[in-house]
Design an enzyme around this catalytic site. Structure first.
Site, short mmCIF file in Angstrom:
data_model
loop_
_atom_site.label_atom_id
_atom_site.label_comp_id
_atom_site.label_asym_id
_atom_site.label_seq_id
_atom_site.Cartn_x
_atom_site.Cartn_y
_atom_site.Cartn_z
N GLY A 31 2.61 5.40 -4.66
CA GLY A 31 2.16 4.01 -4.76
C GLY A 31 0.64 3.95 -4.79
N HIS A 112 -2.13 6.28 8.09
CA HIS A 112 -2.31 5.20 9.08
C HIS A 112 -1.54 5.65 10.32
CE1 HIS A 112 -2.57 1.42 11.07
NE2 HIS A 112 -1.46 0.88 10.62
P1 NDP Z 1 2.78 1.30 -1.32
O1 NDP Z 1 3.17 -0.07 -0.90
O2 NDP Z 1 1.88 1.43 -2.51
O3 NDP Z 1 4.12 2.13 -1.51
C1 NDP Z 1 4.08 3.52 -1.73
C2 NDP Z 1 5.36 4.00 -2.35
O4 NDP Z 1 6.47 3.87 -1.50
C3 NDP Z 1 5.74 3.39 -3.65
O5 NDP Z 1 5.80 4.46 -4.57
C4 NDP Z 1 7.12 2.80 -3.43
O6 NDP Z 1 7.89 2.91 -4.58
C5 NDP Z 1 7.64 3.69 -2.30
N1 NDP Z 1 8.67 3.08 -1.46
C6 NDP Z 1 8.80 1.78 -1.13
N2 NDP Z 1 9.88 1.61 -0.33
C7 NDP Z 1 10.42 2.83 -0.15
C8 NDP Z 1 11.54 3.30 0.56
N3 NDP Z 1 12.35 2.47 1.25
N4 NDP Z 1 11.80 4.63 0.54
C9 NDP Z 1 11.00 5.47 -0.15
N5 NDP Z 1 9.93 5.09 -0.88
C10 NDP Z 1 9.64 3.77 -0.87
O7 NDP Z 1 2.08 2.05 -0.07
P2 NDP Z 1 0.55 2.18 0.25
O8 NDP Z 1 -0.06 3.21 -0.64
O9 NDP Z 1 -0.10 0.84 0.35
O10 NDP Z 1 0.60 2.74 1.76
C11 NDP Z 1 0.97 4.07 2.03
C12 NDP Z 1 0.33 4.47 3.35
O11 NDP Z 1 -1.09 4.45 3.19
C13 NDP Z 1 0.64 3.53 4.50
O12 NDP Z 1 0.75 4.29 5.67
C14 NDP Z 1 -0.59 2.64 4.57
O13 NDP Z 1 -0.83 2.09 5.86
C15 NDP Z 1 -1.68 3.64 4.22
N6 NDP Z 1 -2.90 3.07 3.70
C16 NDP Z 1 -2.84 2.20 2.64
C17 NDP Z 1 -4.01 1.71 2.11
C18 NDP Z 1 -3.97 0.89 0.85
O14 NDP Z 1 -5.00 0.77 0.21
N7 NDP Z 1 -2.84 0.32 0.44
C19 NDP Z 1 -5.33 2.01 2.70
C20 NDP Z 1 -5.29 3.02 3.75
C21 NDP Z 1 -4.11 3.48 4.24
P3 NDP Z 1 8.23 1.57 -5.46
O15 NDP Z 1 7.02 0.67 -5.44
O16 NDP Z 1 8.53 2.08 -6.83
O17 NDP Z 1 9.41 0.98 -4.74
#
Ligand code: NDP
Length: 335
Positions: A31, A112
């Site tokens: 993601g 995180h």
């Molecule tokens: P996303 O919301 O972008 O999701 C990441 C991925 O998870 C996507 O590929 C999604 O696939 C997949 N996904 C969703 N639901 C499920 C599930 N039930 N089982 C397996 N895979 C799943 O995540 P982020 O990148 O925002 O966050 C990831 C981590 O990074 C978290 O811990 C967050 O706190 C941390 N973080 C995030 C930041 C940010 O900028 N967003 C900044 C710093 C830290 P699909 O979309 O195809 O369903």
């Protein structure tokens, strides 16, 4: 390492990508963070593949040239696992697909601290656990890597089964480009509390300030669409916050704003908030630290997100949202 006032800061020279040589990294979730971190690590010469449920993210990863394995069974495919799926699904995915199979010599990296700090994910003690938490949205983690500047991060050691988790942590931070900007070593607890505090104490006050200003001016007869433009729609406030990050919160005021603006802001800031705001922030901090919020959120999840859904539903009809829609019909606001 620069260790000023006990704050440990690591740069490129402190981290050795050699610790990742011969190691395989599986990025779980492609993601916002997953894609950027996977691309950066690959460009840093690290062996990376993606673990995903078969969804649109998996297709994107394949288009980007990564091999993709199912999360179920991915434990056998790598040495280091970057947990980059949404925080609220991590526990279930971990329990189902990782908990029973992770073994000594393998490492779990979080971006995180929430799930590890609150004990929702409890890896066996022989497994290495660390955190590399970029202080930047995923897209910029990639952009800044390409520019050669990197995005800063917090890093933290959770548990050190192997005896070299710290070096692995710094190597991963270097691989994603973070040590180029500099990483600050903290704890899972501090990173989690700080993050939740910003969400639960700072941004609510920040948001309420917008709502109150909007109400005051609307009641005084200003068109709501003008207010949406003036308060943030033009992008000026975003530019101010960007400048605050680049040159300093108060410095930008002196360097970029008119004297009238400086005088107006500086002379009216003291006393703009009452002690009540501070005491509410302190209560929020306490509720985060003592696990009150984590308990509330776990119950909300269990109940199927009734309060959350209601709150998000309310956004659609909020007067600010309505004003923005009107504004977007009048003016082109693609910054
Ligand atoms: P996303 O919301 O972008 O999701 C990441 C991925 O998870 C996507 O590929 C999604 O696939 C997949 N996904 C969703 N639901 C499920 C599930 N039930 N089982 C397996 N895979 C799943 O995540 P982020 O990148 O925002 O966050 C990831 C981590 O990074 C978290 O811990 C967050 O706190 C941390 N973080 C995030 C930041 C940010 O900028 N967003 C900044 C710093 C830290 P699909 O979309 O195809 O369903």
């Amino acid at each position: 390492m620069n260790s000023a006032d006990n704050l440990k800061v690591y740069r490129d020279n402190d981290a050795d990508l050699g610790f990742l040589e011969g190691k395989k990294i599986a990025v779980i979730g492609y993601g916002k963070q997953g894609r950027s971190q996977a691309l950066n690590l690959r460009d840093s010469g690290v062996s990376v593949h993606v673990a995903s449920i078969r969804d649109s993210s998996a297709e994107k990863a394949e288009q980007d040239g990564f091999s993709v394995v199912p999360i179920d069974g991915c434990v056998g495919t790598a040495d280091i696992f970057l947990m980059l799926i949404p925080d609220e699904v991590q526990r279930d995915v971990y329990e189902k697909s990782l908990a029973n199979d992770l073994k000594a010599g393998q490492a779990l990296c979080f971006a995180h601290g929430y799930n590890y700090h609150f004990g929702l994910i409890k890896p066996a003690p022989e497994v290495d656990v660390f955190m590399v938490a970029p202080r930047m949205v995923g897209a910029i983690v990639r952009e800044s890597y390409k520019k050669g500047v990197g995005a800063p991060a917090f890093v933290a050691l959770g548990q050190d089964g192997s005896g070299h988790t710290h070096q692995t942590m710094l190597a991963v931070a270097k691989g994603i480009g973070a040590t180029k900007a500099g990483v600050i070593e903290t704890t899972f607890e501090q990173e989690t509390v700080l993050d939740l505090f910003m969400e639960q104490a700072f941004f609510p006050v920040f948001s309420q300030t917008f709502f109150t200003a909007f109400d005051v001016l609307k009641e005084a007869g200003f068109d709501p669409r003008m207010l949406a433009l003036e308060m943030y729609g033009s992008g000026e406030v975003a530019e101010i916050m960007k400048a605050a990050g680049d040159i300093g919160f108060l410095q930008q005021l002196v360097l970029l704003h008119s004297r009238t603006s400086q005088y107006g802001t500086l002379s009216r800031t003291p006393g703009a908030y009452s002690e009540t705001t501070k005491s509410r922030m302190m209560d929020a901090l306490e509720n985060i630290r003592n696990g009150g919020f984590a308990k509330e959120w776990a119950e909300e999840e269990k109940a199927g997100y009734p309060v959350y859904n209601k709150l998000v539903e309310g956004i659609k009809t909020h007067p600010l949202t309505v004003a923005e829609e009107g504004l977007h019909n009048l003016i082109d606001l693609r910054h």
